[in-house]
Scaffold this motif. Structure first.
Motif, PDB file in Angstrom:
ATOM      1  N   SER A  35      39.394  44.591  42.602  1.00 52.77           N
ATOM      2  CA  SER A  35      39.119  43.164  42.774  1.00 52.77           C
ATOM      3  C   SER A  35      37.626  42.954  42.611  1.00 52.77           C
ATOM      4  O   SER A  35      36.823  43.804  43.008  1.00 52.77           O
ATOM      5  CB  SER A  35      39.565  42.718  44.168  1.00 52.77           C
ATOM      6  OG  SER A  35      39.304  41.342  44.339  1.00 52.77           O
ATOM      7  N   GLU A  37      34.439  40.369  40.328  1.00 45.42           N
ATOM      8  CA  GLU A  37      33.996  39.212  39.565  1.00 45.42           C
ATOM      9  C   GLU A  37      33.840  39.551  38.090  1.00 45.42           C
ATOM     10  O   GLU A  37      33.329  40.614  37.743  1.00 45.42           O
ATOM     11  CB  GLU A  37      32.647  38.712  40.086  1.00 45.42           C
ATOM     12  CG  GLU A  37      32.723  38.126  41.471  1.00 45.42           C
ATOM     13  CD  GLU A  37      31.373  37.586  41.930  1.00 45.42           C
ATOM     14  OE1 GLU A  37      30.325  37.970  41.369  1.00 45.42           O
ATOM     15  OE2 GLU A  37      31.383  36.780  42.873  1.00 45.42           O
ATOM     16  N   TYR A  48      34.250  34.298  37.355  1.00 45.29           N
ATOM     17  CA  TYR A  48      35.640  34.193  37.782  1.00 45.29           C
ATOM     18  C   TYR A  48      35.961  35.328  38.744  1.00 45.29           C
ATOM     19  O   TYR A  48      35.488  36.446  38.573  1.00 45.29           O
ATOM     20  CB  TYR A  48      36.594  34.321  36.582  1.00 45.29           C
ATOM     21  CG  TYR A  48      36.440  33.253  35.541  1.00 45.29           C
ATOM     22  CD1 TYR A  48      36.998  31.998  35.723  1.00 45.29           C
ATOM     23  CD2 TYR A  48      35.746  33.509  34.363  1.00 45.29           C
ATOM     24  CE1 TYR A  48      36.863  31.014  34.754  1.00 45.29           C
ATOM     25  CE2 TYR A  48      35.612  32.542  33.391  1.00 45.29           C
ATOM     26  CZ  TYR A  48      36.169  31.289  33.596  1.00 45.29           C
ATOM     27  OH  TYR A  48      36.032  30.317  32.638  1.00 45.29           O
ATOM     28  N   ASN A  49      36.787  35.034  39.755  1.00 43.51           N
ATOM     29  CA  ASN A  49      37.343  36.092  40.595  1.00 43.51           C
ATOM     30  C   ASN A  49      38.492  36.721  39.818  1.00 43.51           C
ATOM     31  O   ASN A  49      39.303  36.009  39.232  1.00 43.51           O
ATOM     32  CB  ASN A  49      37.853  35.542  41.925  1.00 43.51           C
ATOM     33  CG  ASN A  49      36.730  35.021  42.787  1.00 43.51           C
ATOM     34  OD1 ASN A  49      35.632  35.559  42.785  1.00 43.51           O
ATOM     35  ND2 ASN A  49      36.991  33.953  43.519  1.00 43.51           N
ATOM     36  N   ASN A  51      41.406  40.162  39.588  1.00 49.81           N
ATOM     37  CA  ASN A  51      42.092  41.347  40.108  1.00 49.81           C
ATOM     38  C   ASN A  51      42.656  42.102  38.917  1.00 49.81           C
ATOM     39  O   ASN A  51      43.289  41.499  38.049  1.00 49.81           O
ATOM     40  CB  ASN A  51      43.219  40.978  41.059  1.00 49.81           C
ATOM     41  CG  ASN A  51      42.706  40.349  42.328  1.00 49.81           C
ATOM     42  OD1 ASN A  51      41.699  40.773  42.874  1.00 49.81           O
ATOM     43  ND2 ASN A  51      43.381  39.314  42.801  1.00 49.81           N
ATOM     44  N   ASP A  65      42.087  34.580  39.824  1.00 55.85           N
ATOM     45  CA  ASP A  65      42.548  33.889  41.026  1.00 55.85           C
ATOM     46  C   ASP A  65      42.733  32.385  40.872  1.00 55.85           C
ATOM     47  O   ASP A  65      43.736  31.839  41.284  1.00 55.85           O
ATOM     48  CB  ASP A  65      41.600  34.138  42.199  1.00 55.85           C
ATOM     49  CG  ASP A  65      41.705  35.555  42.724  1.00 55.85           C
ATOM     50  OD1 ASP A  65      42.737  36.201  42.493  1.00 55.85           O
ATOM     51  OD2 ASP A  65      40.748  36.010  43.351  1.00 55.85           O
TER      52      ASP A  65
END
Length: 133
Positions: A35, A37, A48-49, A51, A65
């Motif tokens: 996880s 950025e 953006y975040n 995963n 996300d």
């Protein structure tokens, strides 16, 4: 006698150099989850975040996300990847924002920093990831 000592130390130093040459960069991502950025730099910087799950030795998926319908890429998709020393090639998936060659800038047990388009500072993208599993 000095020649024997000299030869001994010369051989010893060559052996230690050979050991250093054998050390190689070894990155294993399969069966891990990350996880962090994703920072895109072109035309302006956007963060953006993200995963990412590397499920097998060459495939995985990512999820951004916050879904924004206007994004020019898919917020969730599968990917194919290949590790070649300190470069990770990511391909596949529908409008995959991660497609390209990513350079491993930093790697320790729980953090991974990758950069793409490293030859131009203004277009350089960054993935800064923390290992979850």
């Amino acid at each position: 006698m000095k020649n024997i000592y000299y030869l001994f130390f010369l051989c010893l130093s060559l052996v230690s150099c050979a050991e250093d040459d054998k050390e190689s960069f070894n990155l294993i991502l399969n069966q891990t989850s990350w996880s962090g950025e994703l920072t895109l730099s072109n035309p302006e910087e956007i963060v953006y975040n993200i995963n990412i799950v590397f499920e097998t030795e060459n495939s995985g998926e990512y999820y951004i996300d916050k879904f924004i319908p206007e994004l020019p890429f898919s917020y969730k998709t599968t990917l194919k990847y290949k590790i070649d020393s300190k470069i990770i090639l990511i391909e596949g998936g529908y409008n995959n924002i991660l497609t390209g060659y990513w350079w491993v800038v930093s790697n320790d047990e729980n953090r991974l920093i990758l950069k793409r388009n490293i030859n131009t500072e203004q277009d350089c993208d960054t993935l800064d990831l923390i290992k979850l599993i």
